[in-house]
Design a protein around this motif. Structure first.
Motif, mmCIF file in Angstrom:
data_model
loop_
_atom_site.group_PDB
_atom_site.id
_atom_site.type_symbol
_atom_site.label_atom_id
_atom_site.label_comp_id
_atom_site.label_asym_id
_atom_site.label_seq_id
_atom_site.Cartn_x
_atom_site.Cartn_y
_atom_site.Cartn_z
ATOM 1 N N TYR A 1 0.835 -1.194 0.000
ATOM 2 C CA TYR A 1 0.000 0.000 0.000
ATOM 3 C C TYR A 1 0.869 1.243 0.000
ATOM 4 C CZ TYR A 1 -4.170 -2.708 1.060
ATOM 5 O OH TYR A 1 -5.218 -3.595 1.003
ATOM 6 N N LEU A 2 0.614 2.119 -0.978
ATOM 7 C CA LEU A 2 1.183 3.459 -0.973
ATOM 8 C C LEU A 2 0.183 4.308 -0.205
ATOM 9 C CD1 LEU A 2 3.119 5.699 -1.862
ATOM 10 C CD2 LEU A 2 1.806 5.842 -4.007
ATOM 11 N N ARG A 3 0.632 5.009 0.801
ATOM 12 C CA ARG A 3 -0.261 5.752 1.695
ATOM 13 C C ARG A 3 0.189 7.198 1.806
ATOM 14 N NH1 ARG A 3 -2.388 2.833 6.920
ATOM 15 N NH2 ARG A 3 -3.890 2.223 5.338
ATOM 16 N N VAL A 4 -0.777 8.116 1.579
ATOM 17 C CA VAL A 4 -0.554 9.539 1.776
ATOM 18 C C VAL A 4 -1.533 9.984 2.849
ATOM 19 C CG1 VAL A 4 -0.556 11.840 0.745
ATOM 20 C CG2 VAL A 4 0.144 9.863 -0.631
ATOM 21 N N GLN A 5 -1.003 10.526 3.931
ATOM 22 C CA GLN A 5 -1.835 10.951 5.046
ATOM 23 C C GLN A 5 -1.785 12.466 5.192
ATOM 24 O OE1 GLN A 5 0.387 8.357 7.753
ATOM 25 N NE2 GLN A 5 -1.559 7.363 8.233
ATOM 26 N N GLY A 6 -2.782 12.998 5.888
ATOM 27 C CA GLY A 6 -2.816 14.415 6.159
ATOM 28 C C GLY A 6 -3.733 14.696 7.329
ATOM 29 N N TYR A 7 -3.672 15.935 7.810
ATOM 30 C CA TYR A 7 -4.532 16.329 8.913
ATOM 31 C C TYR A 7 -5.079 17.726 8.641
ATOM 32 C CZ TYR A 7 -0.256 18.693 10.425
ATOM 33 O OH TYR A 7 0.861 19.466 10.468
ATOM 34 N N ALA A 8 -6.270 17.973 9.174
ATOM 35 C CA ALA A 8 -6.944 19.255 8.946
ATOM 36 C C ALA A 8 -6.291 20.354 9.771
ATOM 37 C CB ALA A 8 -8.418 19.137 9.301
ATOM 38 N N VAL A 9 -5.893 21.428 9.112
ATOM 39 C CA VAL A 9 -5.379 22.614 9.810
ATOM 40 C C VAL A 9 -6.464 23.676 9.904
ATOM 41 C CG1 VAL A 9 -2.942 22.222 9.306
ATOM 42 C CG2 VAL A 9 -4.341 23.520 7.684
ATOM 43 N N GLU A 10 -7.505 23.500 9.095
ATOM 44 C CA GLU A 10 -8.688 24.363 9.128
ATOM 45 C C GLU A 10 -9.886 23.504 8.756
ATOM 46 O OE1 GLU A 10 -8.565 27.779 6.544
ATOM 47 O OE2 GLU A 10 -6.447 28.093 6.961
ATOM 48 N N GLY A 11 -11.033 23.778 9.360
ATOM 49 C CA GLY A 11 -12.267 23.136 8.949
ATOM 50 C C GLY A 11 -12.463 21.738 9.483
ATOM 51 N N ASP A 12 -13.350 21.013 8.801
ATOM 52 C CA ASP A 12 -13.831 19.716 9.258
ATOM 53 C C ASP A 12 -13.890 18.749 8.078
ATOM 54 O OD1 ASP A 12 -15.622 17.580 9.894
ATOM 55 O OD2 ASP A 12 -16.535 18.804 11.451
ATOM 56 N N VAL A 13 -13.181 17.642 8.171
ATOM 57 C CA VAL A 13 -13.156 16.651 7.102
ATOM 58 C C VAL A 13 -14.559 16.091 6.856
ATOM 59 C CG1 VAL A 13 -12.242 14.402 6.389
ATOM 60 C CG2 VAL A 13 -10.738 16.062 7.515
ATOM 61 N N GLY A 14 -15.292 15.798 7.922
ATOM 62 C CA GLY A 14 -16.632 15.223 7.794
ATOM 63 C C GLY A 14 -17.608 16.127 7.065
ATOM 64 N N ALA A 15 -17.410 17.415 7.149
ATOM 65 C CA ALA A 15 -18.270 18.384 6.469
ATOM 66 C C ALA A 15 -17.771 18.687 5.052
ATOM 67 C CB ALA A 15 -18.345 19.674 7.283
ATOM 68 N N HIS A 16 -16.719 18.029 4.630
ATOM 69 C CA HIS A 16 -16.097 18.259 3.315
ATOM 70 C C HIS A 16 -15.665 19.715 3.159
ATOM 71 C CE1 HIS A 16 -17.163 14.254 1.953
ATOM 72 N NE2 HIS A 16 -18.347 14.463 2.514
ATOM 73 N N ASP A 17 -15.220 20.290 4.242
ATOM 74 C CA ASP A 17 -14.796 21.689 4.252
ATOM 75 C C ASP A 17 -13.552 21.799 5.127
ATOM 76 O OD1 ASP A 17 -14.664 24.428 3.930
ATOM 77 O OD2 ASP A 17 -16.074 24.817 5.572
ATOM 78 N N ALA A 18 -12.406 21.473 4.538
ATOM 79 C CA ALA A 18 -11.174 21.481 5.327
ATOM 80 C C ALA A 18 -9.978 21.796 4.440
ATOM 81 C CB ALA A 18 -10.968 20.122 5.997
ATOM 82 N N VAL A 19 -8.950 22.319 5.079
ATOM 83 C CA VAL A 19 -7.642 22.484 4.455
ATOM 84 C C VAL A 19 -6.752 21.427 5.100
ATOM 85 C CG1 VAL A 19 -5.644 23.993 4.172
ATOM 86 C CG2 VAL A 19 -7.960 24.938 4.023
#
Length: 119
Positions: free
Chosen positions: A52-70
């Motif tokens: 598996y090639l895996r690219v991870q990230g974390y929200a610095v602004e907004g909410d992933v669940g709301a589809h509104d994040a940086v």
């Protein structure tokens, strides 16, 4: 195995555009997220095993669940799957050279697209 020379970790990107680009390169987020983090995976089924090639990230602004994040991207990794235990990322794992080159090519293409809209 970490792909530290790619440089994705210096980018922040809009989640929705990031989802589109990752999917174009067969890196799938699917259910691998929570409100703060995302994980994109690309599965490789080879004669040497499943990787598996895996690219991870974390929200610095907004909410992933709301589809509104940086999303702040992290260093991409490559791991080998062992049933039923999961994925191992250690340097002592065997990674076929042709797989590593393909992953580097995918990551380079992803980076090039992200550069055009990164925050």
């Amino acid at each position: 195995m970490k792909f530290e020379n790619v440089g994705l970790e210096k980018y922040k990107a809009d989640l929705n555009r990031l989802d589109e680009i990752m999917e174009e390169h067969r890196l799938i987020r699917a259910g691998q997220w929570d409100y703060d983090r995302v994980t994109y995976d690309r599965k490789f089924e080879l004669k040497e095993g499943v990787y598996y090639l895996r690219v991870q990230g974390y929200a610095v602004e907004g909410d992933v669940g709301a589809h509104d994040a940086v999303i702040q991207l992290m260093t991409p990794i490559l791991g080998k799957h062992y049933y039923p235990h999961g994925i191992e990322y250690g340097d002592d794992e065997y990674y076929p050279e042709y797989l590593v080159k393909e992953c580097e090519s995918v990551l380079s293409a992803v980076k090039k697209e992200i550069e055009s809209f990164a925050v």
